[in-house]
Design a protein around this motif. Structure first.
Motif, PDB file in Angstrom:
ATOM      1  N   LEU A 118     -56.159  85.567  -6.341  1.00  0.00           N
ATOM      2  CA  LEU A 118     -56.379  86.798  -5.578  1.00  0.00           C
ATOM      3  C   LEU A 118     -55.195  87.137  -4.683  1.00  0.00           C
ATOM      4  N   VAL A 119     -54.211  86.227  -4.614  1.00  0.00           N
ATOM      5  CA  VAL A 119     -53.053  86.430  -3.752  1.00  0.00           C
ATOM      6  C   VAL A 119     -51.778  86.093  -4.519  1.00  0.00           C
ATOM      7  N   ARG A 120     -50.656  86.496  -3.925  1.00  0.00           N
ATOM      8  CA  ARG A 120     -49.361  86.340  -4.576  1.00  0.00           C
ATOM      9  C   ARG A 120     -48.732  84.981  -4.300  1.00  0.00           C
ATOM     10  N   SER A 121     -48.993  84.429  -3.130  1.00  0.00           N
ATOM     11  CA  SER A 121     -48.497  83.103  -2.764  1.00  0.00           C
ATOM     12  C   SER A 121     -49.394  82.555  -1.668  1.00  0.00           C
ATOM     13  N   VAL A 122     -49.334  81.234  -1.464  1.00  0.00           N
ATOM     14  CA  VAL A 122     -50.115  80.566  -0.425  1.00  0.00           C
ATOM     15  C   VAL A 122     -49.200  79.665   0.394  1.00  0.00           C
ATOM     16  N   THR A 123     -49.313  79.793   1.717  1.00  0.00           N
ATOM     17  CA  THR A 123     -48.700  78.830   2.622  1.00  0.00           C
ATOM     18  C   THR A 123     -49.818  78.282   3.504  1.00  0.00           C
ATOM     19  N   ALA A 124     -50.071  76.990   3.400  1.00  0.00           N
ATOM     20  CA  ALA A 124     -51.186  76.356   4.109  1.00  0.00           C
ATOM     21  C   ALA A 124     -50.635  75.362   5.122  1.00  0.00           C
ATOM     22  N   LEU A 125     -50.932  75.598   6.396  1.00  0.00           N
ATOM     23  CA  LEU A 125     -50.484  74.726   7.475  1.00  0.00           C
ATOM     24  C   LEU A 125     -51.632  73.797   7.867  1.00  0.00           C
ATOM     25  N   SER A 126     -51.472  72.504   7.624  1.00  0.00           N
ATOM     26  CA  SER A 126     -52.529  71.518   7.898  1.00  0.00           C
ATOM     27  C   SER A 126     -53.887  72.002   7.401  1.00  0.00           C
ATOM     28  N   PRO A 217     -52.624  76.750  -9.944  1.00  0.00           N
ATOM     29  CA  PRO A 217     -51.516  77.042 -10.853  1.00  0.00           C
ATOM     30  C   PRO A 217     -51.110  78.515 -10.810  1.00  0.00           C
ATOM     31  N   GLY A 218     -49.879  78.757 -11.204  1.00  0.00           N
ATOM     32  CA  GLY A 218     -49.449  80.130 -11.456  1.00  0.00           C
ATOM     33  C   GLY A 218     -48.910  80.892 -10.267  1.00  0.00           C
ATOM     34  N   ILE A 219     -49.002  80.344  -9.047  1.00  0.00           N
ATOM     35  CA  ILE A 219     -48.446  81.019  -7.881  1.00  0.00           C
ATOM     36  C   ILE A 219     -47.729  80.000  -7.008  1.00  0.00           C
ATOM     37  N   PRO A 220     -46.750  80.441  -6.206  1.00  0.00           N
ATOM     38  CA  PRO A 220     -46.076  79.499  -5.304  1.00  0.00           C
ATOM     39  C   PRO A 220     -47.023  79.017  -4.211  1.00  0.00           C
ATOM     40  N   VAL A 221     -47.032  77.721  -3.971  1.00  0.00           N
ATOM     41  CA  VAL A 221     -47.856  77.119  -2.917  1.00  0.00           C
ATOM     42  C   VAL A 221     -46.982  76.239  -2.047  1.00  0.00           C
ATOM     43  N   THR A 222     -47.079  76.454  -0.742  1.00  0.00           N
ATOM     44  CA  THR A 222     -46.415  75.596   0.237  1.00  0.00           C
ATOM     45  C   THR A 222     -47.486  74.967   1.116  1.00  0.00           C
ATOM     46  N   VAL A 223     -47.411  73.658   1.267  1.00  0.00           N
ATOM     47  CA  VAL A 223     -48.289  72.936   2.192  1.00  0.00           C
ATOM     48  C   VAL A 223     -47.400  72.314   3.258  1.00  0.00           C
ATOM     49  N   ALA A 224     -47.647  72.669   4.521  1.00  0.00           N
ATOM     50  CA  ALA A 224     -46.826  72.156   5.626  1.00  0.00           C
ATOM     51  C   ALA A 224     -47.713  71.402   6.605  1.00  0.00           C
ATOM     52  N   ARG A 248     -44.926  72.848  -2.752  1.00  0.00           N
ATOM     53  CA  ARG A 248     -43.825  72.373  -1.916  1.00  0.00           C
ATOM     54  C   ARG A 248     -44.444  71.779  -0.651  1.00  0.00           C
ATOM     55  N   LEU A 249     -44.209  70.503  -0.395  1.00  0.00           N
ATOM     56  CA  LEU A 249     -44.741  69.828   0.789  1.00  0.00           C
ATOM     57  C   LEU A 249     -43.653  69.778   1.846  1.00  0.00           C
ATOM     58  N   VAL A 250     -43.945  70.375   3.017  1.00  0.00           N
ATOM     59  CA  VAL A 250     -42.955  70.495   4.088  1.00  0.00           C
ATOM     60  C   VAL A 250     -43.445  69.741   5.311  1.00  0.00           C
ATOM     61  N   ARG A 251     -42.584  68.948   5.893  1.00  0.00           N
ATOM     62  CA  ARG A 251     -42.893  68.239   7.139  1.00  0.00           C
ATOM     63  C   ARG A 251     -42.437  69.098   8.311  1.00  0.00           C
ATOM     64  N   LEU A 252     -43.288  69.195   9.328  1.00  0.00           N
ATOM     65  CA  LEU A 252     -42.968  69.952  10.532  1.00  0.00           C
ATOM     66  C   LEU A 252     -42.764  68.959  11.675  1.00  0.00           C
ATOM     67  N   PRO A 253     -41.534  68.519  11.897  1.00  0.00           N
ATOM     68  CA  PRO A 253     -41.282  67.469  12.907  1.00  0.00           C
ATOM     69  C   PRO A 253     -41.685  67.923  14.310  1.00  0.00           C
ATOM     70  N   GLY A 254     -42.392  67.052  15.009  1.00  0.00           N
ATOM     71  CA  GLY A 254     -42.758  67.321  16.392  1.00  0.00           C
ATOM     72  C   GLY A 254     -43.862  68.332  16.583  1.00  0.00           C
ATOM     73  N   CYS A 255     -44.521  68.753  15.500  1.00  0.00           N
ATOM     74  CA  CYS A 255     -45.560  69.781  15.596  1.00  0.00           C
ATOM     75  C   CYS A 255     -46.945  69.161  15.494  1.00  0.00           C
ATOM     76  N   GLY A 256     -47.905  69.807  16.148  1.00  0.00           N
ATOM     77  CA  GLY A 256     -49.289  69.374  16.097  1.00  0.00           C
ATOM     78  C   GLY A 256     -50.084  70.124  15.054  1.00  0.00           C
ATOM     79  N   HIS A 257     -51.406  70.132  15.235  1.00  0.00           N
ATOM     80  CA  HIS A 257     -52.292  70.720  14.240  1.00  0.00           C
ATOM     81  C   HIS A 257     -52.122  72.234  14.127  1.00  0.00           C
ATOM     82  N   VAL A 258     -51.851  72.890  15.234  1.00  0.00           N
ATOM     83  CA  VAL A 258     -51.584  74.337  15.230  1.00  0.00           C
ATOM     84  C   VAL A 258     -50.102  74.491  15.565  1.00  0.00           C
ATOM     85  N   PRO A 259     -49.230  74.483  14.551  1.00  0.00           N
ATOM     86  CA  PRO A 259     -47.792  74.313  14.795  1.00  0.00           C
ATOM     87  C   PRO A 259     -47.067  75.578  15.236  1.00  0.00           C
TER      88      PRO A 259
END
Length: 276
Positions: A118-126, A217-224, A248-259
Motif C-alpha cells: 500500500l506504500v512506496r517504501s517503509v522506514t521503521a524506527l524501533s 518484498p518488492g519495496i525498499p525497507v529500512t529498519v533503524a 537495510r538495518l541502520v544503527r542510530l548511535p546514542g539514540c533511544g526508543h524515540v530517536p
C-alpha cells in the motif's frame, strides 16, 4: 497547524466514519509519519523542518491519540483496523502509495502497510513486533507504568517537573537517550498526551499476540534502531533483519526508543534516504 478529516473506512461491520487529526507541510513526494503508542504527531517535530524541504510530510495523530478521537463503537484498536484506517486516510487525501515512516507502534503499522503493497517504501524506527515474549512483557509493563504515572500526576505538577533538566529526565528517560534536549513544553504536552490517549489500553491488549513474521518484498525497507533504546532493545533489530532479509538495518548511535529528538539530523537523513 493541524487539520481534522473525517472519512469512511470499510470494516467487517460495514462502512464506519473515522476522524483523524494531522499536520501537512512541505513539497515533494508524500511521506506519511506514524508515531508510537500513547504518543502524538509532535514526536516528529524535530525532523519535520528538514524533511519538509524535500518531502510532502503528513504527520498523523493515530486513532485515540493526540487530537484524534478513538475509533467509533464496534471497531477495535488492532492492526487490521488501524491498517484499514490509514488506507482510508490515504484515499481521502488522494495519496497514491506514499512513502511511510513509523516509530514503535507506528513502525509496525508502516511494515503492515508495506507488506500489503500500500506504500512506496517503509522506514521503521524501533518497530514493535520483533520481540521475544519476555521482551514484550517487559516493554508492556514499562508502558503501563508510564501511563499510570502520567494519569496520576496533575498538570501543574507535570509543568513543574518539566522545567529543570532533571525533571525532564525523570519523565522521559525511558524513551529518550538525551531527555534534557526535549523542551519543557514538549515534555508537558507528550505526558498529557500519554495520560489522555483513549486507545492506549485496547491497543496494548490487542498487541499481546502480535509478532511480525512476514517478509516485505518488492519495496525498499529500512529498519533503524537506537543503540540506547531501553524499551525495545536493539537486538530486536537483528531479528527484523532475519525476517526481512532485504531490509537495510541502520544503527542510530546514542539514540533511544524515540530517536527523532536525540539526533534529528541523523534521523532525518535516514528518513530521506529510506524514502527515495
Amino acid at each position: 497547524m493541524s487539520t481534522t478529516l473525517s472519512f469512511e473506512v470499510h470494516t467487517p461491520l460495514g462502512p464506519r466514519s473515522v476522524t483523524l487529526s494531522y499536520a501537512r507541510v512541505g513539497t515533494g513526494a508524500p511521506l506519511l509519519l506514524l508515531h508510537g503508542i500513547g504518543h502524538h504527531r509532535q514526536a516528529w517535530d524535530p525532523v519535520i523542518p528538514v524533511l519538509a524541504a524535500e518531502r510532502d510530510v503528513i504527520a498523523v495523530d493515530l486513532p485515540g491519540c493526540g487530537e484524534s478521537p478513538a475509533l467509533p463503537d464496534g471497531l477495535t484498536h488492532d492492526l487490521p483496523t488501524m491498517t484499514a484506517v490509514l488506507t482510508g486516510l490515504c484515499e481521502a487525501l488522494q495519496l497514491d502509495r506514499p512513502h511511510v515512516a513509523g516509530n514503535s507502534l507506528g513502525g509496525l503499522l508502516a511494515l503492515e502497510l508495506g507488506r500489503d503493497r500500500l506504500v512506496r517504501s517503509v522506514t521503521a524506527l524501533s518497530p514493535a513486533g520483533f520481540w521475544s515474549q519476555l521482551e514484550r512483557r517487559y516493554a508492556f509493563g514499562v508502558l503501563m507504568t508510564m501511563r499510570q504515572i502520567a494519569r496520576r500526576m496533575p498538570s501543574p505538577l507535570v509543568e513543574r517537573l518539566a522545567r529543570p533538566a532533571v525533571g525532564r529526565t525523570l519523565l522521559t528517560s525511558t524513551i529518550y537517550a538525551r531527555p534534557a534536549r526535549r523542551s519543557p513544553e514538549a515534555v508537558v504536552a507528550e505526558t498529557l498526551a500519554l495520560a489522555r490517549a483513549e486507545g492506549f489500553t485496547q491497543t496494548l491488549r490487542t498487541g499481546r499476540r502480535v509478532q511480525f513474521t512476514d517478509d516485505v518484498p518488492g519495496i525498499p525497507v529500512t529498519v533503524a534502531w537506537g543503540s540506547r533504546d531501553r524499551l525495545l532493545v536493539p537486538r530486536q533489530g537483528v531479528r527484523a533483519k532475519y525476517v526481512i532479509p532485504r531490509a537495510r538495518l541502520v544503527r542510530l548511535p546514542g539514540c533511544g526508543h524515540v530517536p527523532m529528538n536525540d539526533d534529528p539530523a541523523l534521523v532525518a537523513r535516514v528518513l530521506l534516504d529510506g524514502s527515495r
